[in-house]
Design an enzyme around this catalytic site. Structure first.
Site, PDB file in Angstrom:
ATOM      1  CG  ASP A 229      32.402  23.941  17.304  1.00  0.00           C
ATOM      2  OD1 ASP A 229      32.494  24.919  17.693  1.00  0.00           O
ATOM      3  OD2 ASP A 229      31.628  23.547  15.969  1.00  0.00           O
ATOM      4  CG  HIS A 267      28.187  30.724   5.339  1.00  0.00           C
ATOM      5  ND1 HIS A 267      26.950  30.388   4.907  1.00  0.00           N
ATOM      6  CD2 HIS A 267      28.316  29.967   6.521  1.00  0.00           C
ATOM      7  CE1 HIS A 267      26.523  29.489   5.700  1.00  0.00           C
ATOM      8  NE2 HIS A 267      27.135  29.340   6.897  1.00  0.00           N
TER       9      HIS A 267
END
EC number: 2.1.1.-
Length: 361
Positions: A229, A267
């Site tokens: 990340d 999403h």
């Protein structure tokens, strides 16, 4: 004789729908009452009691109130409301002297708001959803239609992820919410999906604080995990045995591993960015490897079941918070995978409202 409404049968359709319509605004009331209940630890207090049945005074005596007697009267009304919404059960007994004693205990619904053995619950997500920063965005919801603006951006002047980077309180609230929800979801996923079995290494792209990998490795301790990340995200990640936190940008490249995990990532982004992420995963994937996508999924036609209601609600959240973020149908996910170069698309499992998709070259 006490008045009971349980035996009232309402057969008039107009009356049914009018009462349902009148109840719609109460959704706001319920969320705010639950927020207060969580902040006061009401559910945790009941859960930790030896009998798990407490009166309003017994609960009030365990919260920092200046006047438990007065507070218990207010609390009694709140507890009755929560019982009417199925978050508590109400027990009324009468002793030999005719004195009525009322106590409350938890239900399966409120159990989701107290910490489980791993310390996770849905409560932090409810606190995030009812935080003023999040709520203020909804006042600009119509601007998504009228002006094409992102409601969160209109309310706060910056993108949601940028805001979290500047507001440490909100960032902590967001991280706790995502960690708790992810832990709950992943515990169910590793029960119903066996696709991690036999895998040696997994990279979790956009893995946040690493809870998804930690849950997987708790069941499959031989797996080595890479939690991938942005650097400012992983700097707050705790240390887990078998997991290495690596900073990077999934839009530039993804480290090569035999299994690449994308949980609740697609999403957040529009189709163009999703294809870019998936193409980077395709490039990093060995010939016999797979990408595991975990997402909610919209039905082709709007449905009223719990899974559909949940995905539709989250779709509205994405519309409010993010530029291009949305919940997708099976066909839309399959189209993204094909555009990125994948030739095999398989839906292999479902946990709660989450669908597990495998992609192969």
């Amino acid at each position: 004789m006490a008045l009971s409404m349980d035996n009232i049968v309402i057969s008039n359709e107009e009356e049914i729908y009018m009462m349902k319509a009148m109840h719609i605004p109460c959704g706001l009331y319920l969320n705010m009452v639950l927020k207060a209940a969580i902040e006061l630890d009401l559910f945790e207090i009941i859960a930790k009691s030896t009998t798990q049945k407490l009166s309003s005074y017994e609960i009030a005596s365990q919260i920092p109130t200046k006047n438990p007697n007065a507070s218990s009267l207010v609390l009694e009304r709140i507890l009755r409301f929560l019982a009417s919404q199925s978050f508590l059960t109400c027990n009324i007994t009468k002793n030999d002297d005719g004195i009525v004693h009322t106590s409350y205990n938890l239900t399966p619904l409120s159990q989701s708001l107290i910490s489980d053995k791993d310390g996770s619950s849905i409560a932090p997500f409810l606190l995030l959803a009812t935080d003023p920063v999040a709520v203020n965005s909804w006042f600009h919801f119509k601007d998504a239609i009228l002006e094409g603006e992102i409601p969160f951006n209109k309310a706060h002047g910056v993108h949601a992820f940028e805001y979290h980077g500047k507001d440490s309180r909100m960032n902590g609230l967001f991280n706790r919410a995502m960690q708790n929800v992810t832990c709950t979801e992943m515990k169910r996923i590793v029960e119903c999906y066996n696709g991690f079995q036999g895998v040696k290494e997994i990279i979790d792209v956009g893995g946040g604080l690493g809870i998804s990998l930690a849950t997987i490795i708790s069941k499959y301790p031989n797996i080595k995990g890479i939690n991938f990340d942005l650097p400012h995200v992983i700097k707050d990640a705790p240390t887990y045995e078998g997991i290495e936190h690596v900073g990077g940008d999934m839009f530039k490249s993804v480290p090569q591993r035999e299994l690449i995990l994308l949980k609740a990532i697609l999403h957040d982004w529009d189709d163009e960015y999703c294809v870019k992420i998936l193409k980077n995963c395709w490039r990093a994937l060995p010939k016999d490897g797979k990408v595991v996508v975990i997402e909610q999924m919209q039905p082709e036609y709007p449905e009223t079941n719990l899974i559909s209601k949940n995905s539709s609600s989250v779709d509205m959240l994405m519309m409010t918070m993010l530029d291009g973020g949305k919940e997708r149908t099976k066909q839309q996910f399959e189209d993204l995978a094909k555009q990125a170069g994948f030739t095999v698309f398989k839906i292999v499992a479902r946990a709660y409202y989450c669908w597990v998709i495998e992609l192969y070259k």
